[in-house]
Design a protein around this motif. Structure first.
Motif, short mmCIF file in Angstrom:
data_model
loop_
_atom_site.label_atom_id
_atom_site.label_comp_id
_atom_site.label_asym_id
_atom_site.label_seq_id
_atom_site.Cartn_x
_atom_site.Cartn_y
_atom_site.Cartn_z
N ASP A 1 0.83 -1.20 0.00
CA ASP A 1 0.00 0.00 0.00
C ASP A 1 0.87 1.26 0.00
OD1 ASP A 1 -2.33 -1.47 0.03
OD2 ASP A 1 -2.55 -1.41 2.21
N ASP A 2 2.00 1.20 0.69
CA ASP A 2 2.89 2.36 0.75
C ASP A 2 3.42 2.73 -0.63
OD1 ASP A 2 2.83 3.16 3.41
OD2 ASP A 2 4.36 1.72 4.02
N PHE A 3 3.86 1.73 -1.40
CA PHE A 3 4.39 2.03 -2.73
C PHE A 3 3.28 2.53 -3.64
CE2 PHE A 3 5.73 0.74 -7.08
CZ PHE A 3 6.83 1.58 -7.18
N LYS A 4 2.11 1.92 -3.55
CA LYS A 4 0.98 2.37 -4.36
C LYS A 4 0.62 3.81 -4.01
CE LYS A 4 -3.62 0.91 -5.92
NZ LYS A 4 -4.71 -0.09 -5.74
N SER A 5 0.66 4.14 -2.72
CA SER A 5 0.37 5.51 -2.28
C SER A 5 1.44 6.47 -2.79
CB SER A 5 0.30 5.57 -0.75
OG SER A 5 -0.79 4.83 -0.26
N LEU A 6 2.69 6.05 -2.76
CA LEU A 6 3.78 6.90 -3.25
C LEU A 6 3.58 7.24 -4.72
CD1 LEU A 6 6.57 8.18 -2.56
CD2 LEU A 6 7.60 6.09 -3.45
N LEU A 7 3.11 6.28 -5.50
CA LEU A 7 2.87 6.52 -6.92
C LEU A 7 1.77 7.54 -7.16
CD1 LEU A 7 3.14 2.91 -8.46
CD2 LEU A 7 4.88 4.71 -8.37
N GLY A 8 0.94 7.76 -6.16
CA GLY A 8 -0.10 8.78 -6.29
C GLY A 8 0.48 10.18 -6.45
N PHE A 9 1.72 10.37 -6.02
CA PHE A 9 2.39 11.67 -6.17
C PHE A 9 3.07 11.79 -7.54
CE2 PHE A 9 2.15 11.16 -1.55
CZ PHE A 9 1.63 12.39 -1.18
N ILE A 10 3.04 10.69 -8.30
CA ILE A 10 3.53 10.66 -9.68
C ILE A 10 2.35 10.68 -10.65
CG2 ILE A 10 4.65 9.22 -11.44
CD1 ILE A 10 6.55 8.20 -9.31
N ASN A 11 1.33 9.89 -10.32
CA ASN A 11 0.19 9.69 -11.20
C ASN A 11 -0.41 11.01 -11.69
OD1 ASN A 11 -1.71 8.10 -12.55
ND2 ASN A 11 -3.13 8.14 -10.82
N THR A 12 -0.60 11.10 -13.00
CA THR A 12 -1.00 12.36 -13.63
C THR A 12 -2.18 12.14 -14.59
OG1 THR A 12 1.33 13.04 -13.57
CG2 THR A 12 -0.15 14.33 -14.99
N PRO A 13 -3.22 12.98 -14.51
CA PRO A 13 -4.32 12.87 -15.47
C PRO A 13 -3.79 13.00 -16.89
CG PRO A 13 -4.94 14.31 -13.66
CD PRO A 13 -3.46 14.04 -13.51
N GLU A 14 -4.36 12.25 -17.81
CA GLU A 14 -3.88 12.27 -19.19
C GLU A 14 -3.85 13.68 -19.77
OE1 GLU A 14 -4.93 9.05 -21.99
OE2 GLU A 14 -6.24 8.30 -20.39
N SER A 15 -4.86 14.48 -19.44
CA SER A 15 -4.94 15.84 -19.99
C SER A 15 -3.85 16.76 -19.48
CB SER A 15 -6.31 16.44 -19.66
OG SER A 15 -6.50 16.53 -18.26
N GLU A 16 -3.17 16.35 -18.39
CA GLU A 16 -2.15 17.21 -17.80
C GLU A 16 -0.74 16.69 -18.03
OE1 GLU A 16 -3.02 17.96 -13.70
OE2 GLU A 16 -5.17 18.26 -14.08
N GLN A 17 -0.61 15.59 -18.76
CA GLN A 17 0.71 15.03 -19.04
C GLN A 17 1.51 15.94 -19.96
OE1 GLN A 17 -0.55 10.92 -20.36
NE2 GLN A 17 1.20 10.39 -19.09
N ARG A 18 2.76 16.10 -19.64
CA ARG A 18 3.64 16.90 -20.50
C ARG A 18 4.48 15.95 -21.36
NH1 ARG A 18 7.08 21.35 -18.39
NH2 ARG A 18 6.76 21.95 -20.54
N ARG A 19 3.81 15.38 -22.34
CA ARG A 19 4.49 14.51 -23.29
C ARG A 19 3.85 14.72 -24.65
NH1 ARG A 19 2.21 8.28 -23.21
NH2 ARG A 19 -0.01 8.79 -23.23
N GLY A 20 4.63 14.49 -25.72
CA GLY A 20 4.09 14.67 -27.06
C GLY A 20 5.20 14.65 -28.09
N GLU A 21 4.85 14.92 -29.32
CA GLU A 21 5.81 14.86 -30.43
C GLU A 21 6.94 15.86 -30.29
OE1 GLU A 21 3.81 15.10 -34.15
OE2 GLU A 21 2.72 13.21 -33.88
N SER A 22 6.67 16.97 -29.59
CA SER A 22 7.72 17.96 -29.42
C SER A 22 8.68 17.62 -28.27
CB SER A 22 7.10 19.35 -29.15
OG SER A 22 6.34 19.33 -27.95
N GLY A 23 8.37 16.53 -27.54
CA GLY A 23 9.23 16.11 -26.45
C GLY A 23 10.40 15.28 -26.96
N SER A 24 11.36 15.04 -26.07
CA SER A 24 12.56 14.29 -26.47
C SER A 24 13.14 13.53 -25.30
CB SER A 24 13.61 15.26 -27.03
OG SER A 24 13.98 16.21 -26.03
N THR A 25 14.07 12.62 -25.61
CA THR A 25 14.74 11.84 -24.57
C THR A 25 15.65 12.75 -23.76
OG1 THR A 25 16.52 11.25 -26.10
CG2 THR A 25 14.67 9.73 -25.92
N LYS A 26 15.71 12.46 -22.47
CA LYS A 26 16.56 13.27 -21.56
C LYS A 26 17.24 12.35 -20.57
CE LYS A 26 13.59 17.35 -21.88
NZ LYS A 26 12.66 16.83 -22.89
#
Length: 276
Positions: free
Chosen positions: A251-276
């Motif tokens: 449960d702790d790890f699943k809860s930790l991922l809640g601070f990563i989990n992002t709504p699809e509409s708010e994700q900063r990813r796309g064709e203009s993005g790149s590897t870093k």
């Protein structure tokens, strides 16, 4: 005669014993018998759900410190839900990968992948304080040392040497979370003996990618490892987690991922993005 005292919050209910309806003496309103209890139960459930949806503390000292810091810095919490169905490896990559438009989310998107493998629907590319927290070497190292997590280390005077020695420990058919140099990624050794890393930040052609026949070349070009002496820093901080042998179902790890989990509409990813 019923009289109300000052600041009275008492309730007087009249039950005519003629059915399921009762009457509030003060408001004069009729309602179903037991309705108030149902409302109270819903309120208590809601309060309990809201309180538990954002983790504030943990019995594990490392997770406890994580939650305190994430909450104190105002990182939004988005509870992780179970996936509606089991996804194939290809579907998981398609679900979470993309051109990285943040300042570098390799560490957190790798953790999102581990969450997906647990059967949870976790997305990343949030950026901001969330990305900063999960990109810190010390936080990743502390996570790797939590009870139930099987972590491998290696000696060496440079990140290139440490990274190469970590890769040498990779067993056939198993996946690992490798954090070395300036990058973190899921890696594996195939049945054919090939070393591969999982590219999750490319706008195109994300997925399993072969290391160069000389792994040091890929460690240098993709992981940012160098042959320059770092006076033991890499030997201390760099690591590789055996995902199969580790317990990420908590449960702790699943809860930790809640601070990563992002709504699809708010994700900063796309064709203009790149590897870093």
């Amino acid at each position: 005669v019923f009289r109300r005292h000052r600041h009275c919050r008492c309730k007087v209910i009249y039950d005519p014993a003629e059915g399921k309806k009762v009457k509030d003496v003060w408001t004069k309103k009729w309602r179903d018998e037991g309705e108030e209890d149902k409302i109270k139960d819903r309120i208590e459930f809601s309060e309990k759900h809201n309180a538990s949806s954002k983790p504030m503390k943990s019995e594990n000292a490392v997770y406890d410190n994580f939650f305190k810091e994430l909450n104190s810095t105002g990182v939004d919490y988005n509870p992780v839900n179970d996936s509606k169905r089991e996804l194939s490896d290809q579907e998981i990559v398609a679900r979470i990968a993309g051109g990285d438009m943040t300042r570098g989310s390799c560490a957190s998107v790798g953790l999102a992948y581990i969450g997906q493998k647990q059967g949870w629907d976790v997305l990343d590319f949030r950026d901001g304080e969330s990305r900063k927290f999960f990109s810190r070497v010390k936080n990743l190292k502390d996570l790797s040392k939590i009870k139930g997590i099987t972590s491998l280390t290696a000696d060496g005077k440079s990140s290139l040497t440490v990274g190469n020695r970590l890769l040498e420990q990779a067993e056939t058919g198993k996946e690992y979370y490798l954090a070395c140099g300036r990058h973190a990624s899921i890696i594996r050794r195939t049945k054919e003996g090939k070393l591969q890393y999982l590219e999750l930040q490319a706008a195109k052609n994300s997925g399993w990618t072969d290391f160069n026949r000389n792994p040091r070349n890929t460690l240098h070009k993709r992981f940012g490892c160098t042959s320059k002496s770092d006076y033991g820093a890499s030997a201390h901080f760099d690591f590789m987690v055996d995902i199969e042998k580790s317990d990420f179902s908590t449960d702790d790890f699943k809860s930790l991922l809640g601070f990563i989990n992002t709504p699809e509409s708010e994700q900063r990813r796309g064709e203009s993005g790149s590897t870093k």
